[in-house]
Design a protein around this motif. Structure first.
Motif, PDB file in Angstrom:
ATOM      1  N   VAL A 230      56.832  -4.082 -11.971  1.00  0.00           N
ATOM      2  CA  VAL A 230      56.354  -4.139 -13.352  1.00  0.00           C
ATOM      3  C   VAL A 230      55.072  -4.965 -13.437  1.00  0.00           C
ATOM      4  CG1 VAL A 230      56.858  -5.028 -15.661  1.00  0.00           C
ATOM      5  CG2 VAL A 230      58.623  -3.796 -14.397  1.00  0.00           C
ATOM      6  N   ALA A 231      55.076  -6.125 -12.782  1.00  0.00           N
ATOM      7  CA  ALA A 231      53.897  -6.994 -12.814  1.00  0.00           C
ATOM      8  C   ALA A 231      52.682  -6.299 -12.195  1.00  0.00           C
ATOM      9  CB  ALA A 231      54.197  -8.308 -12.076  1.00  0.00           C
ATOM     10  N   TYR A 232      52.911  -5.575 -11.116  1.00  0.00           N
ATOM     11  CA  TYR A 232      51.788  -4.906 -10.447  1.00  0.00           C
ATOM     12  C   TYR A 232      51.216  -3.797 -11.330  1.00  0.00           C
ATOM     13  CZ  TYR A 232      48.986  -2.985  -6.653  1.00  0.00           C
ATOM     14  OH  TYR A 232      47.945  -2.565  -5.890  1.00  0.00           O
ATOM     15  N   MET A 233      52.079  -3.026 -11.992  1.00  0.00           N
ATOM     16  CA  MET A 233      51.589  -1.965 -12.876  1.00  0.00           C
ATOM     17  C   MET A 233      50.843  -2.551 -14.073  1.00  0.00           C
ATOM     18  SD  MET A 233      54.356   1.138 -12.922  1.00  0.00           S
ATOM     19  CE  MET A 233      55.843   0.148 -12.974  1.00  0.00           C
ATOM     20  N   LEU A 234      51.315  -3.684 -14.587  1.00  0.00           N
ATOM     21  CA  LEU A 234      50.605  -4.334 -15.696  1.00  0.00           C
ATOM     22  C   LEU A 234      49.233  -4.815 -15.242  1.00  0.00           C
ATOM     23  CD1 LEU A 234      53.489  -6.390 -17.364  1.00  0.00           C
ATOM     24  CD2 LEU A 234      52.374  -4.330 -18.253  1.00  0.00           C
ATOM     25  N   TRP A 235      49.152  -5.294 -14.009  1.00  0.00           N
ATOM     26  CA  TRP A 235      47.850  -5.707 -13.476  1.00  0.00           C
ATOM     27  C   TRP A 235      46.916  -4.509 -13.350  1.00  0.00           C
ATOM     28  CZ3 TRP A 235      45.055  -4.403  -9.116  1.00  0.00           C
ATOM     29  CH2 TRP A 235      43.901  -5.170  -8.890  1.00  0.00           C
ATOM     30  N   LEU A 236      47.443  -3.368 -12.886  1.00  0.00           N
ATOM     31  CA  LEU A 236      46.631  -2.158 -12.779  1.00  0.00           C
ATOM     32  C   LEU A 236      46.131  -1.719 -14.160  1.00  0.00           C
ATOM     33  CD1 LEU A 236      48.688  -0.062 -10.190  1.00  0.00           C
ATOM     34  CD2 LEU A 236      46.554  -1.314  -9.790  1.00  0.00           C
ATOM     35  N   ALA A 237      47.000  -1.856 -15.172  1.00  0.00           N
ATOM     36  CA  ALA A 237      46.604  -1.488 -16.537  1.00  0.00           C
ATOM     37  C   ALA A 237      45.471  -2.402 -17.018  1.00  0.00           C
ATOM     38  CB  ALA A 237      47.802  -1.589 -17.479  1.00  0.00           C
ATOM     39  N   TRP A 238      45.591  -3.706 -16.738  1.00  0.00           N
ATOM     40  CA  TRP A 238      44.540  -4.650 -17.120  1.00  0.00           C
ATOM     41  C   TRP A 238      43.238  -4.323 -16.398  1.00  0.00           C
ATOM     42  CZ3 TRP A 238      41.951  -7.606 -20.038  1.00  0.00           C
ATOM     43  CH2 TRP A 238      41.025  -8.510 -19.535  1.00  0.00           C
ATOM     44  N   ASP A 239      43.330  -3.956 -15.136  1.00  0.00           N
ATOM     45  CA  ASP A 239      42.146  -3.617 -14.360  1.00  0.00           C
ATOM     46  C   ASP A 239      41.449  -2.402 -14.971  1.00  0.00           C
ATOM     47  OD1 ASP A 239      40.548  -4.153 -11.922  1.00  0.00           O
ATOM     48  OD2 ASP A 239      41.221  -2.163 -11.329  1.00  0.00           O
ATOM     49  N   GLY A 240      42.247  -1.403 -15.397  1.00  0.00           N
ATOM     50  CA  GLY A 240      41.672  -0.224 -16.035  1.00  0.00           C
ATOM     51  C   GLY A 240      41.054  -0.544 -17.385  1.00  0.00           C
ATOM     52  N   TRP A 241      41.711  -1.414 -18.158  1.00  0.00           N
ATOM     53  CA  TRP A 241      41.182  -1.818 -19.468  1.00  0.00           C
ATOM     54  C   TRP A 241      39.856  -2.562 -19.299  1.00  0.00           C
ATOM     55  CZ3 TRP A 241      43.138  -1.351 -24.544  1.00  0.00           C
ATOM     56  CH2 TRP A 241      42.488  -2.116 -25.504  1.00  0.00           C
ATOM     57  N   ARG A 242      39.804  -3.444 -18.325  1.00  0.00           N
ATOM     58  CA  ARG A 242      38.609  -4.248 -18.093  1.00  0.00           C
ATOM     59  C   ARG A 242      37.414  -3.390 -17.692  1.00  0.00           C
ATOM     60  NH1 ARG A 242      39.377  -7.816 -13.060  1.00  0.00           N
ATOM     61  NH2 ARG A 242      39.126  -5.720 -12.183  1.00  0.00           N
ATOM     62  N   ASP A 243      37.671  -2.335 -16.910  1.00  0.00           N
ATOM     63  CA  ASP A 243      36.589  -1.474 -16.439  1.00  0.00           C
ATOM     64  C   ASP A 243      36.210  -0.382 -17.430  1.00  0.00           C
ATOM     65  OD1 ASP A 243      36.385  -2.874 -14.088  1.00  0.00           O
ATOM     66  OD2 ASP A 243      37.697  -1.526 -12.955  1.00  0.00           O
ATOM     67  N   ALA A 244      36.881  -0.349 -18.590  1.00  0.00           N
ATOM     68  CA  ALA A 244      36.661   0.744 -19.538  1.00  0.00           C
ATOM     69  C   ALA A 244      35.230   0.781 -20.075  1.00  0.00           C
ATOM     70  CB  ALA A 244      37.645   0.642 -20.707  1.00  0.00           C
ATOM     71  N   SER A 245      34.565  -0.359 -20.075  1.00  0.00           N
ATOM     72  CA  SER A 245      33.202  -0.408 -20.611  1.00  0.00           C
ATOM     73  C   SER A 245      32.160   0.066 -19.604  1.00  0.00           C
ATOM     74  CB  SER A 245      32.865  -1.837 -21.056  1.00  0.00           C
ATOM     75  OG  SER A 245      33.738  -2.263 -22.087  1.00  0.00           O
ATOM     76  N   GLU A 246      32.558   0.153 -18.333  1.00  0.00           N
ATOM     77  CA  GLU A 246      31.634   0.584 -17.293  1.00  0.00           C
ATOM     78  C   GLU A 246      31.567   2.109 -17.230  1.00  0.00           C
ATOM     79  OE1 GLU A 246      29.722  -1.219 -15.450  1.00  0.00           O
ATOM     80  OE2 GLU A 246      30.450  -3.213 -16.003  1.00  0.00           O
ATOM     81  N   PRO A 247      30.398   2.679 -16.941  1.00  0.00           N
ATOM     82  CA  PRO A 247      30.308   4.126 -16.768  1.00  0.00           C
ATOM     83  C   PRO A 247      31.239   4.586 -15.659  1.00  0.00           C
ATOM     84  CG  PRO A 247      28.130   3.157 -16.919  1.00  0.00           C
ATOM     85  CD  PRO A 247      29.092   2.020 -16.799  1.00  0.00           C
ATOM     86  N   VAL A 248      31.857   5.751 -15.835  1.00  0.00           N
ATOM     87  CA  VAL A 248      32.803   6.262 -14.851  1.00  0.00           C
ATOM     88  C   VAL A 248      32.179   6.357 -13.472  1.00  0.00           C
ATOM     89  CG1 VAL A 248      34.194   8.261 -14.187  1.00  0.00           C
ATOM     90  CG2 VAL A 248      34.126   7.540 -16.571  1.00  0.00           C
ATOM     91  N   GLN A 249      30.957   6.887 -13.394  1.00  0.00           N
ATOM     92  CA  GLN A 249      30.316   7.073 -12.098  1.00  0.00           C
ATOM     93  C   GLN A 249      30.102   5.736 -11.397  1.00  0.00           C
ATOM     94  OE1 GLN A 249      29.275   8.155 -14.990  1.00  0.00           O
ATOM     95  NE2 GLN A 249      28.836  10.348 -14.927  1.00  0.00           N
ATOM     96  N   LYS A 250      29.761   4.682 -12.158  1.00  0.00           N
ATOM     97  CA  LYS A 250      29.516   3.374 -11.560  1.00  0.00           C
ATOM     98  C   LYS A 250      30.785   2.786 -10.992  1.00  0.00           C
ATOM     99  CE  LYS A 250      27.722  -1.247 -12.579  1.00  0.00           C
ATOM    100  NZ  LYS A 250      27.109  -2.119 -13.617  1.00  0.00           N
ATOM    101  N   VAL A 251      31.888   2.905 -11.733  1.00  0.00           N
ATOM    102  CA  VAL A 251      33.163   2.367 -11.271  1.00  0.00           C
ATOM    103  C   VAL A 251      33.625   3.107 -10.023  1.00  0.00           C
ATOM    104  CG1 VAL A 251      35.591   2.039 -11.828  1.00  0.00           C
ATOM    105  CG2 VAL A 251      33.847   1.616 -13.572  1.00  0.00           C
ATOM    106  N   ALA A 252      33.584   4.436 -10.080  1.00  0.00           N
ATOM    107  CA  ALA A 252      34.079   5.243  -8.957  1.00  0.00           C
ATOM    108  C   ALA A 252      33.258   5.023  -7.690  1.00  0.00           C
ATOM    109  CB  ALA A 252      34.064   6.723  -9.335  1.00  0.00           C
ATOM    110  N   SER A 253      31.934   4.898  -7.836  1.00  0.00           N
ATOM    111  CA  SER A 253      31.095   4.740  -6.657  1.00  0.00           C
ATOM    112  C   SER A 253      31.215   3.349  -6.053  1.00  0.00           C
ATOM    113  CB  SER A 253      29.626   5.013  -7.025  1.00  0.00           C
ATOM    114  OG  SER A 253      29.178   4.072  -7.985  1.00  0.00           O
TER     115      SER A 253
END
Length: 213
Positions: free
Chosen positions: A85-108
């Protein structure tokens, strides 16, 4: 060699059971859809590979009896549950934090091995995977043949079925990346996906509150 010991009808029934279980929405399905939709298919497939290795490791552990020990120990089961549960919540936070970055920038900027590792850890911390191997798989094992060989063979079948389904999920979810290339919708969609992962983490914690033995 293990597959030769298993009746084809039993093997087909097991494959069908595995397919139905994997088609039921759960942590793997939602996580892979989130990765594919927000980061693209390439990283999604890397996560699929990590999930497959994780399932294989748990299957081997089941053949060696370690999964049964996990299922029999409330303390160990709960430790894995809270860790997952803790690990999935961390993954969710990581996704939320990167939401402002362009998709291409994050993926690359992220190596495929990062998502491979995340998929692997997500399954190693998933006690329900161990429960499947302990509670369901033995029903398809013959008592008059080597149990370990059959368990390993059926585990391989399960991993193959799961991987095919997971790859399909990534392929379909990857089409959503087109929407994410529009900055107007990108932040909203990606944060909604992060919240969906939070919901799954909470559901996962609730659904595994009691160790089904």
């Amino acid at each position: 060699m293990g597959l030769a010991m298993i009746d084809p009808a039993i093997l087909l029934a097991f494959a069908g059971t595995a397919m139905l279980i994997e088609l039921t929405p759960g942590p793997n399905m939602v996580y892979l859809a989130v990765v594919a939709a927000s980061q693209g298919r390439r990283l999604g497939y890397a996560a699929v590979a990590g999930v497959a290795v994780g399932l294989a490791v748990v299957g081997i552990a089941a053949a060696l009896g370690l999964a049964a020990a996990i299922n029999a120990s409330p303390l160990l089961f709960q430790a894995l549950r809270f860790g997952g549960v803790a690990y999935m919540l961390w993954l969710a936070w990581d996704g939320w934090r990167d939401a402002s970055e362009p998709v291409q920038k994050v993926a690359s900027g992220v190596a495929a091995r990062t998502y491979f590792r995340r998929g692997l850890i997500t399954n190693l911390l998933n006690p329900k995977a161990a429960v499947f191997y302990v509670a369901i798989l033995p029903s398809f094992v013959r008592a008059d043949a080597p149990v370990m060989s059959q368990t390993l063979a059926l585990s391989a079948v399960f991993v193959v079925v799961a991987t095919v389904i997971h790859a399909g999920i990534v392929s379909l979810a990857g089409t959503a990346q087109v929407l994410l290339e529009n900055e107007r919708y990108s932040r909203f969609i990606r944060r909604a996906l992060a919240l969906a992962l939070v919901a799954v983490a909470l559901w996962f914690g609730w659904a595994t509150t009691f160790n089904p033995r």
